[in-house]
Design an enzyme around this catalytic site. Structure first.
Site, PDB file in Angstrom:
ATOM      1  N   TYR A  33       0.325  -0.821  -0.237  1.00  0.00           N
ATOM      2  CA  TYR A  33       0.118   0.794  -0.229  1.00  0.00           C
ATOM      3  C   TYR A  33       0.589   1.590  -0.144  1.00  0.00           C
ATOM      4  O   TYR A  33       1.978   1.257   0.179  1.00  0.00           O
ATOM      5  CB  TYR A  33      -1.306  -0.223   1.246  1.00  0.00           C
ATOM      6  CG  TYR A  33      -0.240   0.334   3.016  1.00  0.00           C
ATOM      7  CD1 TYR A  33      -0.325   1.454   2.884  1.00  0.00           C
ATOM      8  CD2 TYR A  33       0.433  -0.295   3.635  1.00  0.00           C
ATOM      9  CE1 TYR A  33       0.165   2.275   4.572  1.00  0.00           C
ATOM     10  CE2 TYR A  33       1.010  -0.189   4.750  1.00  0.00           C
ATOM     11  CZ  TYR A  33       0.589   0.930   5.018  1.00  0.00           C
ATOM     12  OH  TYR A  33       0.922   1.299   5.748  1.00  0.00           O
ATOM     13  N   ARG A 100      -6.934 -20.851  -2.538  1.00  0.00           N
ATOM     14  CA  ARG A 100      -5.698 -20.303  -2.157  1.00  0.00           C
ATOM     15  C   ARG A 100      -4.337 -21.988  -1.797  1.00  0.00           C
ATOM     16  O   ARG A 100      -4.633 -23.149  -1.535  1.00  0.00           O
ATOM     17  CB  ARG A 100      -6.400 -21.065  -0.201  1.00  0.00           C
ATOM     18  CG  ARG A 100      -5.115 -20.254   0.652  1.00  0.00           C
ATOM     19  CD  ARG A 100      -6.234 -20.895   1.883  1.00  0.00           C
ATOM     20  NE  ARG A 100      -5.577 -20.250   3.799  1.00  0.00           N
ATOM     21  CZ  ARG A 100      -4.528 -20.416   4.419  1.00  0.00           C
ATOM     22  NH1 ARG A 100      -3.960 -21.045   3.618  1.00  0.00           N
ATOM     23  NH2 ARG A 100      -3.677 -19.205   5.011  1.00  0.00           N
ATOM     24  N   LYS A 147       6.724  -1.545   1.993  1.00  0.00           N
ATOM     25  CA  LYS A 147       5.664  -1.326   2.272  1.00  0.00           C
ATOM     26  C   LYS A 147       4.098  -2.236   2.470  1.00  0.00           C
ATOM     27  O   LYS A 147       3.108  -1.790   1.658  1.00  0.00           O
ATOM     28  CB  LYS A 147       4.682   0.003   1.966  1.00  0.00           C
ATOM     29  CG  LYS A 147       4.162   1.089   2.870  1.00  0.00           C
ATOM     30  CD  LYS A 147       3.608   2.108   2.345  1.00  0.00           C
ATOM     31  CE  LYS A 147       3.197   3.277   3.279  1.00  0.00           C
ATOM     32  NZ  LYS A 147       3.654   3.598   4.513  1.00  0.00           N
TER      33      LYS A 147
END
Length: 284
Positions: A33, A100, A147
């Site tokens: 982000y 997954r 980040k």
């Protein structure tokens, strides 16, 4: 709230924006982000945030679905659609939805979202009073230069600091301060030198940090990039944090002990003033 958000090329009312339960950002925190400040409807320090975004997604092997020019257009458009004069823009890119599996999927389409948060970033009451921080162990993963959205431990550390009567935590590893839960830590030693930790995988490469060092150099303020200990921080003349959400905020207490005279320091306040003046002039 009734914001307009961006999701994978669409502009949607926030209540109508949905992401798959199989999105790897949700399942694995497989996402990064960025946060960009907005003042007077303009983007603050945008070039630095855009460059760090590209570095972060490259480190994770995620392809940005937009070009640099398109990404800037989306930032400007979300400001316009939400009539945002002051606040923040949060951008998140995940690897996308897939069944997954710990192995990265080969054909997942990245999920790109942006939303705004209206808030005052200039008139922060902590500018006048300073903030208190508690020292806590740094138990995050080792690639803090990326980040990512892996923010559980910083959230836990902040809550622990608040339970101790502090505003935030400064994290400590191997006897040295790394950073705050969501900001860069700085001190001004008793010789008047700004000291901040050097760049490595141990800390996020703060965009506001980089700007402050450029401003300090231009203003003739001496600085040194190196790690400092909790004791050195407690003995400092001044201390402060930097981030896109707070710009420059003074730290006036560490583990209950006053920093300097326990008031926001003059050099900290000068750096904040210089930063705001410089970045408002260059905001886009």
């Amino acid at each position: 709230m009734n914001r307009i958000v961006y999701l994978n090329g669409e502009w949607l009312a926030e209540a109508g924006a949905k992401v798959s339960i199989f999105d790897r950002g949700f399942l694995f925190a497989d996402a990064i982000y960025e946060v960009t400040g907005v003042v007077d409807g303009k983007l603050v320090d945008y070039a630095g945030h855009a460059a760090r975004l590209q570095r972060s997604i490259a480190e994770l092997g995620i392809a940005c679905p937009l070009t640099a020019e398109q990404l800037l257009d989306v930032h400007r458009e979300i400001v316009s659609r939400n009539a945002l004069m002051e606040g923040l823009i949060y951008l998140q890119i995940s690897r996308g939805a897939a069944d997954r599996d710990f192995a990265f999927p080969k054909d997942a389409i990245p999920t790109l979202t942006l939303f705004t948060q209206a808030k005052s970033v200039l008139d922060n009451p902590k500018v006048a009073t300073g903030m208190a921080v508690a020292l806590l162990p740094d138990q995050r993963w080792k690639r803090r230069d990326i980040k990512t959205v892996q923010l559980l431990y910083p959230s836990m550390a902040k809550m622990q600091a608040m339970s101790q009567g502090a505003d935030d935590a400064w994290l400590v590893e191997d006897g040295f301060v790394t950073e705050a839960t969501s900001a860069t830590a700085h001190i001004i030693n008793r010789d008047g030198k700004l000291v901040t930790r050097g760049l490595s995988t141990a800390i996020l490469h703060g965009i506001t940090r980089a700007s402050i060092l450029e401003i300090a150099e231009a203003a003739g303020i001496p600085f040194e990039e190196r790690a400092f200990t909790p004791d050195e921080a407690k003995d400092a003349a001044e201390a402060f944090i930097t981030s896109a959400t707070s710009f420059v905020l003074p730290v006036t207490a560490i583990d209950g002990q006053p920093v300097g005279d326990g008031r926001p320091g003059p050099l900290t306040l000068r750096l904040r003033e210089l930063y705001i003046r410089d970045k408002m002039a260059s905001a886009i």
